[in-house]
Write an enzyme that holds these catalytic residues in place. Structure first.
Site, mmCIF file in Angstrom:
data_model
loop_
_atom_site.group_PDB
_atom_site.id
_atom_site.type_symbol
_atom_site.label_atom_id
_atom_site.label_comp_id
_atom_site.label_asym_id
_atom_site.label_seq_id
_atom_site.Cartn_x
_atom_site.Cartn_y
_atom_site.Cartn_z
ATOM 1 N N ARG A 155 -13.408 -1.358 -0.797
ATOM 2 C CA ARG A 155 -13.042 -1.007 0.298
ATOM 3 C C ARG A 155 -14.001 -0.577 1.478
ATOM 4 O O ARG A 155 -13.746 -0.796 2.662
ATOM 5 C CB ARG A 155 -11.448 -0.389 0.428
ATOM 6 C CG ARG A 155 -10.474 -0.983 -0.495
ATOM 7 C CD ARG A 155 -9.021 -0.470 -0.202
ATOM 8 N NE ARG A 155 -8.632 -0.660 1.084
ATOM 9 C CZ ARG A 155 -8.706 0.048 1.943
ATOM 10 N NH1 ARG A 155 -9.154 1.511 1.865
ATOM 11 N NH2 ARG A 155 -8.245 0.134 3.285
ATOM 12 N N CYS A 179 -25.872 -3.119 -7.817
ATOM 13 C CA CYS A 179 -27.026 -3.399 -7.229
ATOM 14 C C CYS A 179 -27.113 -3.947 -5.747
ATOM 15 O O CYS A 179 -27.200 -5.020 -5.543
ATOM 16 C CB CYS A 179 -27.866 -4.667 -8.339
ATOM 17 S SG CYS A 179 -27.963 -4.011 -9.897
ATOM 18 N N ARG A 186 0.705 -1.193 0.073
ATOM 19 C CA ARG A 186 -0.133 -0.013 0.121
ATOM 20 C C ARG A 186 0.911 1.395 -0.014
ATOM 21 O O ARG A 186 0.807 2.238 -0.630
ATOM 22 C CB ARG A 186 -0.866 -0.069 1.241
ATOM 23 C CG ARG A 186 -1.916 1.148 1.390
ATOM 24 C CD ARG A 186 -2.548 1.063 2.872
ATOM 25 N NE ARG A 186 -2.938 -0.116 3.433
ATOM 26 C CZ ARG A 186 -4.229 -0.866 3.285
ATOM 27 N NH1 ARG A 186 -5.004 -0.159 2.688
ATOM 28 N NH2 ARG A 186 -4.307 -2.099 3.684
HETATM 29 N N1 LLP Z 1 3.247 -8.892 3.721
HETATM 30 C C1 LLP Z 1 2.279 -9.942 3.533
HETATM 31 C C2 LLP Z 1 2.567 -11.128 4.075
HETATM 32 C C3 LLP Z 1 0.927 -9.591 3.425
HETATM 33 O O1 LLP Z 1 0.124 -10.304 3.689
HETATM 34 C C4 LLP Z 1 0.729 -8.145 3.131
HETATM 35 C C5 LLP Z 1 -0.732 -7.634 2.622
HETATM 36 C C6 LLP Z 1 1.674 -7.173 2.802
HETATM 37 C C7 LLP Z 1 3.178 -7.751 3.168
HETATM 38 C C8 LLP Z 1 1.446 -5.944 2.396
HETATM 39 O O2 LLP Z 1 0.720 -5.201 3.367
HETATM 40 P P1 LLP Z 1 0.571 -3.445 2.927
HETATM 41 O O3 LLP Z 1 2.071 -2.982 3.036
HETATM 42 O O4 LLP Z 1 0.244 -3.261 1.498
HETATM 43 O O5 LLP Z 1 -0.259 -2.886 4.008
HETATM 44 N N2 LLP Z 1 -7.256 -5.565 1.217
HETATM 45 C C9 LLP Z 1 -6.941 -4.957 2.310
HETATM 46 C C10 LLP Z 1 -5.262 -5.145 2.649
HETATM 47 C C11 LLP Z 1 -4.822 -6.596 2.698
HETATM 48 C C12 LLP Z 1 -3.513 -6.790 2.980
HETATM 49 C C13 LLP Z 1 -3.006 -8.243 2.624
HETATM 50 N N3 LLP Z 1 -1.690 -8.477 3.162
HETATM 51 C C14 LLP Z 1 -7.134 -3.429 2.166
HETATM 52 O O6 LLP Z 1 -7.717 -2.977 1.198
HETATM 53 O O7 LLP Z 1 -6.853 -2.555 3.153
#
Ligand code: LLP
Length: 451
Positions: free
Chosen positions: A345, A376, A308
């Site tokens: 989200r 919908c 992110r």
């Molecule tokens: N490492 C692992 C093992 C992960 O499972 C994830 C994210 C990351 C790194 C990276 O996380 P980030 O830096 O992107 O926060 N769909 C959700 C977020 C799910 C994250 C899943 N794993 C949302 O829209 O907030």
């Protein structure tokens, strides 16, 4: 690093920390990468996802610099699940990052751009036999093994294919990162990882060390996402290293690599700032250095996994306003041509966003509205209750902080087409993913004889 934009536009209504760093307002139009978003909307159609190349590259550099200047032995790997396609993988390759891949799909995308396979880390809590075999065939640098079943499968496949595979073990430390329960992974009640508390983590270490075709190189944990504090990282690193030290003395574990995962927050709302990357870097590296010293462990290679925080701020979604529905004394709905099918989200996590009327940017905000999509579902809301300038059909709504987990979680619900994604830089806009067509939608259909 947030670039000050005050010199460009002093309007208090727009907070530039949530926009790509090249954003500016000119004659009430939002510009990104020196492109007028209103012109982009008319050339490419809407819904349109804009990615700002300068912001993506700057975030890559910032992660590498902030971590490596404090702890030179750091590798930064991008979590593909935030958003990936071949162009993005190529860009990350040139920036010197590695990749966290979590499926055959992501492995194949990496392979298609000749991403160096030693920089791939394969994650996932239920990898299939085919995926593990593919990972071995592609010589993936490291597999982050999630559970004992997977360890047995992998060991078996590695033996059969006469390969010796580097692995890390994903540990569940039982730490709460204070984020949405659907995106919390580090607590005891989690499907992810080997728990220290149940003894499974220790059991996995014993089995991995004795498996002839497995080379255990380290430990991993990921607490959740987005994490707006540094304290959970500190707590997790201390606990993980204490566990590693015990395992060293009991089973001779060599901690060559260590990862506290990803989950670094970005700013979504004007009034909810996120921490600078430097703050996470400071806490993670200082805790790792101090604790390794205290426990007499050789400082391991540090693996950081941002998703992110690399792509989130770079992305802005554009929608065209269609129908406007006012229910006196209840709510005014602004209905746009996308919604939960490209950004689920809010529907899934009650995630909050800002919105900007891109052709009336900086104009006085006078109306309280809710921006809803066209699926919908009553839950198809993008932004609930926001005060904006007076809106008419045909206006363009921009939603900032949409680079991560929007396109990657999009769907064809209602048989809508997934949007075009463009990359802007220095006045140029290039398509990196075209809009879907009806042919795309029907391609997987097999028309059966129903007579
Ligand atoms: N490492 C692992 C093992 C992960 O499972 C994830 C994210 C990351 C790194 C990276 O996380 P980030 O830096 O992107 O926060 N769909 C959700 C977020 C799910 C994250 C899943 N794993 C949302 O829209 O907030």
């Amino acid at each position: 690093m947030n670039v000050p934009h005050d010199h460009i536009n002093p309007s208090p209504a727009i907070n530039f920390n949530i926009l790509p760093i090249t954003s500016r307002i000119e004659k009430h139009h939002l510009f990104i990468g020196n492109c007028d978003t209103i012109e982009l909307a008319s050339s490419f159609g809407t819904p349109l996802y804009i990615l700002d190349e300068v912001t993506i590259r700057q975030k890559c550099t910032e992660f590498l610099t902030e971590f490596q200047k404090r702890y030179p032995n750091t590798t930064v790997i991008y979590a593909c699940k935030a958003f990936i396609n071949r162009s993005m993988a190529s860009l990350l390759k040139t920036e010197g990052l590695g990749l966290d891949v979590c499926s055959a799909g992501e492995i194949n995308i990496a392979a298609s751009v000749q991403f160096p396979s030693d920089k791939l880390y394969f994650h996932g809590n239920n990898k299939t036999v085919d995926e593990l075999a593919l990972a071995l065939k592609e010589n993936i640098g490291c597999i982050v093994v999630d559970n004992l079943y997977e360890l047995a499968l992998l060991s078996d496949i590695a033996t059969k294919t006469k390969k010796k595979q580097d692995i890390m073990l994903r540990i569940c430390p039982g730490i709460d990162p204070h984020t949405h329960k659907y995106t919390t992974t580090g607590t005891i009640d989690s499907k992810f990882g080997l728990h220290i508390s149940t003894g499974q983590a220790e059991e996995a270490i014993i089995r991995a060390i004795s498996a002839p075709n497995i080379n255990l190189v380290g430990l991993h944990c990921h607490l959740g996402s987005p994490i707006f504090e540094t304290a959970p990282f500190k707590q997790a690193i201390e606990l993980m290293l204490e566990f590693a030290a015990q395992m060293k003395s009991k089973h001779n574990l060599r901690l060559l690599k260590f990862s506290p995962g990803g989950g670094f927050a970005i700013q979504y709302k004007a009034d909810s700032p996120s921490l600078p990357i430097a703050d996470y870097a400071e806490v993670i590296t200082s805790t790792l250095i101090k604790k390794s010293y205290e426990l007499n462990l050789d400082p391991p290679k540090l693996i950081i996994e941002p998703g992110r925080s690399i792509i989130g701020q770079a992305g802005v979604a554009l929608y065209t306003v269609g129908s406007i529905k006012e229910i006196p004394e209840v709510r005014k709905y602004i209905l746009v041509d996308g919604g939960m099918t490209d950004n689920i989200r809010h529907a899934l996590y009650n995630a909050k966003y800002e919105a900007i009327v891109a052709n009336k940017a900086g104009q006085e905000a006078t109306e309280r509205v809710t921006i809803s999509g066209r699926a919908c579902e009553s839950g198809d809301i993008l932004v609930q209750d926001i005060t904006l300038p007076r809106i008419s059909p045909g206006d363009i709504i921009a939603i900032p902080s949409c680079g991560a987990y929007c396109i990657s979680m999009s769907s064809n619900y209602n048989m809508f087409f997934r949007p075009t994604v463009i990359v802007v830089n220095n006045g140029k806009a290039r398509i990196t993913q075209r809009r879907e067509t009806i042919q795309d939608i029907m391609r997987r259909d097999v028309l059966m004889d129903t007579n």
